[in-house]
Each structure stands twice: as C-alpha cells, then as structure tokens.
Design a protein around this motif. Structure first.
Motif, PDB file in Angstrom:
ATOM      1  N   LEU A  33       0.798  -1.229   0.000  1.00 27.72           N
ATOM      2  CA  LEU A  33       0.000   0.000   0.000  1.00 27.72           C
ATOM      3  C   LEU A  33       0.828   1.275   0.000  1.00 27.72           C
ATOM      4  O   LEU A  33       0.266   2.371  -0.135  1.00 27.72           O
ATOM      5  CB  LEU A  33      -0.911   0.019   1.235  1.00 27.72           C
ATOM      6  N   ARG A  34       2.134   1.145   0.124  1.00 30.84           N
ATOM      7  CA  ARG A  34       2.996   2.308   0.373  1.00 30.84           C
ATOM      8  C   ARG A  34       2.822   3.431  -0.641  1.00 30.84           C
ATOM      9  O   ARG A  34       2.858   4.620  -0.298  1.00 30.84           O
ATOM     10  CB  ARG A  34       4.455   1.871   0.407  1.00 30.84           C
ATOM     11  N   ASN A  35       2.620   3.091  -1.899  1.00 27.98           N
ATOM     12  CA  ASN A  35       2.560   4.107  -2.955  1.00 27.98           C
ATOM     13  C   ASN A  35       1.134   4.449  -3.381  1.00 27.98           C
ATOM     14  O   ASN A  35       0.933   5.157  -4.366  1.00 27.98           O
ATOM     15  CB  ASN A  35       3.357   3.638  -4.179  1.00 27.98           C
ATOM     16  N   GLU A  36       0.159   3.954  -2.639  1.00 25.34           N
ATOM     17  CA  GLU A  36      -1.229   4.229  -2.983  1.00 25.34           C
ATOM     18  C   GLU A  36      -1.697   5.546  -2.369  1.00 25.34           C
ATOM     19  O   GLU A  36      -1.146   6.031  -1.390  1.00 25.34           O
ATOM     20  CB  GLU A  36      -2.129   3.079  -2.509  1.00 25.34           C
ATOM     21  N   HIS A  37      -2.760   6.100  -2.945  1.00 25.07           N
ATOM     22  CA  HIS A  37      -3.342   7.338  -2.419  1.00 25.07           C
ATOM     23  C   HIS A  37      -3.887   7.080  -1.011  1.00 25.07           C
ATOM     24  O   HIS A  37      -4.455   6.016  -0.738  1.00 25.07           O
ATOM     25  CB  HIS A  37      -4.476   7.807  -3.336  1.00 25.07           C
ATOM     26  N   PRO A  38      -3.715   8.031  -0.078  1.00 25.35           N
ATOM     27  CA  PRO A  38      -4.191   7.839   1.298  1.00 25.35           C
ATOM     28  C   PRO A  38      -5.656   7.429   1.408  1.00 25.35           C
ATOM     29  O   PRO A  38      -6.017   6.666   2.310  1.00 25.35           O
ATOM     30  CB  PRO A  38      -3.955   9.216   1.945  1.00 25.35           C
ATOM     31  N   GLN A  39      -6.497   7.897   0.489  1.00 23.02           N
ATOM     32  CA  GLN A  39      -7.912   7.527   0.537  1.00 23.02           C
ATOM     33  C   GLN A  39      -8.101   6.040   0.246  1.00 23.02           C
ATOM     34  O   GLN A  39      -8.917   5.363   0.878  1.00 23.02           O
ATOM     35  CB  GLN A  39      -8.723   8.359  -0.463  1.00 23.02           C
ATOM     36  N   ILE A  40      -7.324   5.530  -0.698  1.00 20.92           N
ATOM     37  CA  ILE A  40      -7.387   4.105  -1.030  1.00 20.92           C
ATOM     38  C   ILE A  40      -6.846   3.280   0.141  1.00 20.92           C
ATOM     39  O   ILE A  40      -7.420   2.260   0.532  1.00 20.92           O
ATOM     40  CB  ILE A  40      -6.589   3.799  -2.311  1.00 20.92           C
ATOM     41  N   VAL A  41      -5.745   3.732   0.718  1.00 16.95           N
ATOM     42  CA  VAL A  41      -5.160   3.024   1.856  1.00 16.95           C
ATOM     43  C   VAL A  41      -6.148   2.968   3.018  1.00 16.95           C
ATOM     44  O   VAL A  41      -6.341   1.927   3.645  1.00 16.95           O
ATOM     45  CB  VAL A  41      -3.853   3.706   2.320  1.00 16.95           C
ATOM     46  N   ALA A  42      -6.801   4.094   3.286  1.00 13.78           N
ATOM     47  CA  ALA A  42      -7.782   4.134   4.373  1.00 13.78           C
ATOM     48  C   ALA A  42      -8.923   3.167   4.111  1.00 13.78           C
ATOM     49  O   ALA A  42      -9.374   2.447   5.014  1.00 13.78           O
ATOM     50  CB  ALA A  42      -8.327   5.557   4.538  1.00 13.78           C
ATOM     51  N   ALA A  43      -9.405   3.132   2.865  1.00 13.02           N
ATOM     52  CA  ALA A  43     -10.523   2.250   2.513  1.00 13.02           C
ATOM     53  C   ALA A  43     -10.169   0.785   2.697  1.00 13.02           C
ATOM     54  O   ALA A  43     -11.031  -0.045   3.017  1.00 13.02           O
ATOM     55  CB  ALA A  43     -10.956   2.506   1.064  1.00 13.02           C
ATOM     56  N   ILE A  44      -8.885   0.457   2.515  1.00 13.57           N
ATOM     57  CA  ILE A  44      -8.439  -0.925   2.704  1.00 13.57           C
ATOM     58  C   ILE A  44      -8.244  -1.233   4.185  1.00 13.57           C
ATOM     59  O   ILE A  44      -8.725  -2.244   4.703  1.00 13.57           O
ATOM     60  CB  ILE A  44      -7.123  -1.173   1.945  1.00 13.57           C
ATOM     61  N   LEU A  45      -7.547  -0.354   4.897  1.00 11.97           N
ATOM     62  CA  LEU A  45      -7.167  -0.646   6.278  1.00 11.97           C
ATOM     63  C   LEU A  45      -8.355  -0.780   7.218  1.00 11.97           C
ATOM     64  O   LEU A  45      -8.287  -1.517   8.200  1.00 11.97           O
ATOM     65  CB  LEU A  45      -6.215   0.440   6.805  1.00 11.97           C
ATOM     66  N   VAL A  46      -9.462  -0.077   6.946  1.00  9.88           N
ATOM     67  CA  VAL A  46     -10.602  -0.172   7.863  1.00  9.88           C
ATOM     68  C   VAL A  46     -11.247  -1.552   7.845  1.00  9.88           C
ATOM     69  O   VAL A  46     -12.058  -1.865   8.718  1.00  9.88           O
ATOM     70  CB  VAL A  46     -11.681   0.899   7.544  1.00  9.88           C
ATOM     71  N   HIS A  47     -10.882  -2.385   6.866  1.00  9.98           N
ATOM     72  CA  HIS A  47     -11.403  -3.754   6.847  1.00  9.98           C
ATOM     73  C   HIS A  47     -10.599  -4.691   7.734  1.00  9.98           C
ATOM     74  O   HIS A  47     -11.033  -5.803   8.020  1.00  9.98           O
ATOM     75  CB  HIS A  47     -11.399  -4.306   5.416  1.00  9.98           C
ATOM     76  N   LEU A  48      -9.406  -4.269   8.158  1.00 17.52           N
ATOM     77  CA  LEU A  48      -8.540  -5.121   8.951  1.00 17.52           C
ATOM     78  C   LEU A  48      -8.848  -4.978  10.441  1.00 17.52           C
ATOM     79  O   LEU A  48      -9.521  -4.051  10.857  1.00 17.52           O
ATOM     80  CB  LEU A  48      -7.075  -4.752   8.700  1.00 17.52           C
ATOM     81  N   GLU A  49      -8.321  -5.902  11.238  1.00 17.79           N
ATOM     82  CA  GLU A  49      -8.424  -5.777  12.680  1.00 17.79           C
ATOM     83  C   GLU A  49      -7.640  -4.543  13.106  1.00 17.79           C
ATOM     84  O   GLU A  49      -6.631  -4.189  12.494  1.00 17.79           O
ATOM     85  CB  GLU A  49      -7.853  -7.012  13.375  1.00 17.79           C
ATOM     86  N   PHE A  50      -8.089  -3.886  14.181  1.00 15.22           N
ATOM     87  CA  PHE A  50      -7.473  -2.631  14.580  1.00 15.22           C
ATOM     88  C   PHE A  50      -5.980  -2.782  14.883  1.00 15.22           C
ATOM     89  O   PHE A  50      -5.177  -1.923  14.523  1.00 15.22           O
ATOM     90  CB  PHE A  50      -8.194  -2.036  15.795  1.00 15.22           C
TER      91      PHE A  50
END
Length: 335
Positions: A124-141
């Motif tokens: 995810l390092r080079n992805e737009h922050p909005q895309i990263v956020a949309a992915i990370l909220v699916h993971l465990e905290f």
C-alpha cells in the motif's frame, strides 16, 4: 471455535488437532480466522509431549460435545437472510444482513488479514491515502496499527485523517482496491455502502499505535479540524482509563493478565491506577506485586507500551464478553 480462547482451551484445541492427523487438521484450519490459526499454530509449536491421560480426556470431551450438536440447516447464511426478510421486509432486513454477513463480498480484502504487516505496508505504500484508508478499515485494529507504524509520519497522519472522516465505503470505491490486490472484488453497484471507518475506528487504531505516534496524529488532525480531533479523543480508551473500570471489572481483568506482564505495564501507570489494582488483589498478592515493582529496574518505554497494549486487548475482549463496562467521554461507551 470461539473467537477468544483461554490457555487451557487453546491447548485442548491444539491436542485435538494433533490427534486428528495432518490432512484432517488442515481441513479444520481452513475454517478458522487468521488470528485463531496463528494462536493455535503457536500453541502446537510449543507443545512437545502430552500425557496420554490428557489426550484421552480431550478426545472424550470433544466426542461428548459433538454428540450433543447437530446441523440444523444446510446453509445458515441463506437461512438468516430468509428469516430476516420474512420478519422485517427486504429493506430493513438487508441492512441487518449486510452487518451480520459482512465480509462475504470483499474476499480480496480478507486475504490481507493473512499477510504480515510489512507485506501489507509494502503493498500500500505508494497508494493514495484515501485508497489506503478504505483498505485498512477492513482489517483488525491491531493489524491496521502495525501497518501504519511502517508508514512515514506524513503518510500515516494523512491516512488517519481519512479513516476518521470515512463515512462508509461505496461499492464503486471498492473497485479501486483492485489496483493493489490480487483478487477482483465482485458485487458491482448493487451492494449497499459498508459502514466502516469513522471517528470510532480512528480512535481504536490510535489506541494501538502508542503514545508518541498518537500525539503526532492528533496534532496533525487538530491543525486541520479541531472538532474532529476532539471527537477522536472522546472515543479513545487509553491505559490510564483502566482506572475508570469498576472493581468487579478490575478483578476480572486481573484473572486474565500474567504477573510479569502486569509488572511491566504498571511501570508506566499512574499512582491512582496502581492503587486501584492493589485494592482488588489479595493482601499477599498486592504485597508481592509492590515488591516486584520496586525491585524491577528501568524498563524501556516500548516494552511498557507493548504490555499496556496487550492489557487493552484483554479489556476489549472482556467488554465484548460483558464482563467489563467502559464509560468514555461524555455519554459514550466503548465496546
């Protein structure tokens, strides 16, 4: 298998799986969540020799439980959908179904839960922050927090702002995740918006990041939106807030925490929290704990924060199990 297992339960499950053989055990593992696989795998790896009496006891116990259970319906997911739609109508039922069966339409994201944080961060390092956020909220905290720790400070802060302001995820936005994932998401525009992200999600993730990172993120958010920063803080539960737990809850917590972990965690605790812990222990146990704290030399802040984070995980599990009730800022409750 239960989401949370005590040490004895983990060992029993490990013994049962080892007694089944490799192929059968592998089939069982396919139905477990990533964290369950990790915990069971670690337990199996630590077990060298088990008394025959205990093996027989575990197998007998399993046979008894299995004999008392039977499959009621062939497809429980379809059964839930049918019953809810009949009882509530399609519109109301679909809202509940999305929550109950959430994750069935994001198999690509589910695959990230099996990856280590460094691999997810690199992906995810080079992805737009909005895309990263949309992915990370699916993971465990905690997994999300571990990934964020590997980002630069600026990227981490930008992602956290977007997580905090995320008002659900539209199916069209999910398609953007195809750029960073190996599996194509299905479902099109017919699905309903997933209720992920938001202030509470941001607060939960910050709880896992540690005080230094927490301060940096909150300062960044405060500069952009002071009200948003305050809302995040109101929803956070920190180690110091353990003092707000009632005596019954503290006693339940003490049963779950190892003595060594407690000593390290309390090295960074307030005097008030220490006293509350002492009051809810037997006199002898309290005196022993005080002696251990006094005799323990300096401990690295990172070690203290790591043990405090583990205690907070236990607190949240006990909250989920109804053994602890937490009161947060205002009238909010942390669950």
């Amino acid at each position: 298998m239960a989401a949370s297992m005590d040490d004895e339960g983990l060992e029993d499950a490990a013994i049962l799986l080892m007694s089944l053989g490799e192929e059968e055990a592998a089939e069982v593992f396919k139905h477990l969540a990533p964290k369950e696989v990790q915990r069971l795998g670690e337990t199996i790896a630590k077990m060298k020799a088990v008394p025959r009496e205990r093996i027989e006891k575990v197998i007998d116990s399993f046979e008894t439980m299995a004999a008392n259970e039977s499959m009621l319906v062939a497809d429980s997911n379809e059964y839930v959908k049918a019953v809810l739609r009949k009882a509530l109508g399609d519109d109301k039922a679909n809202l509940l179904i999305d929550r109950i069966l959430q994750g069935s339409d994001v198999t690509g994201i589910e695959s990230l839960k099996w990856m280590d944080p460094s691999s997810v961060a690199e992906l995810l390092r080079n992805e737009h922050p909005q895309i990263v956020a949309a992915i990370l909220v699916h993971l465990e905290f905690d997994q999300c927090a571990d990934v964020l720790k590997l980002f630069t400070e600026r990227q981490r802060n930008e992602v956290m702002v977007r997580i905090a302001t995320l008002d659900g995820i539209q199916p069209a936005a999910l398609r953007d995740l195809n750029e960073v994932m190996s599996k194509v998401l299905s479902g099109g525009d017919r699905g309903k918006k997933s209720s992920l992200g938001g202030v509470k999600a941001a607060a939960e993730i910050l709880n896992m990041l540690g005080s230094a990172v927490e301060t940096s993120v909150l300062d960044f958010v405060r500069e952009a939106d002071n009200d948003l920063a305050q809302k995040i803080m109101d929803n956070m539960f920190t180690f110091d807030d353990v003092e707000k737990i009632d005596d019954k809850g503290i006693q339940a917590l003490m049963k779950e925490v190892q003595s060594e972990s407690l000593v390290i965690a309390l090295k960074g605790a307030t005097p008030g929290l220490r006293e509350k812990i002492f009051r809810n222990m037997s006199t002898r146990a309290a005196e022993t704990l005080k002696e251990d704290l006094d005799s323990r030399g300096p401990v690295r802040l990172s070690e203290v924060e790591a043990e405090q984070k583990e205690m907070l995980k236990i607190v949240r599990r006990l909250v989920d199990e109804g053994q602890i009730v937490l009161a947060g800022g205002g009238d909010e409750q942390f669950v």
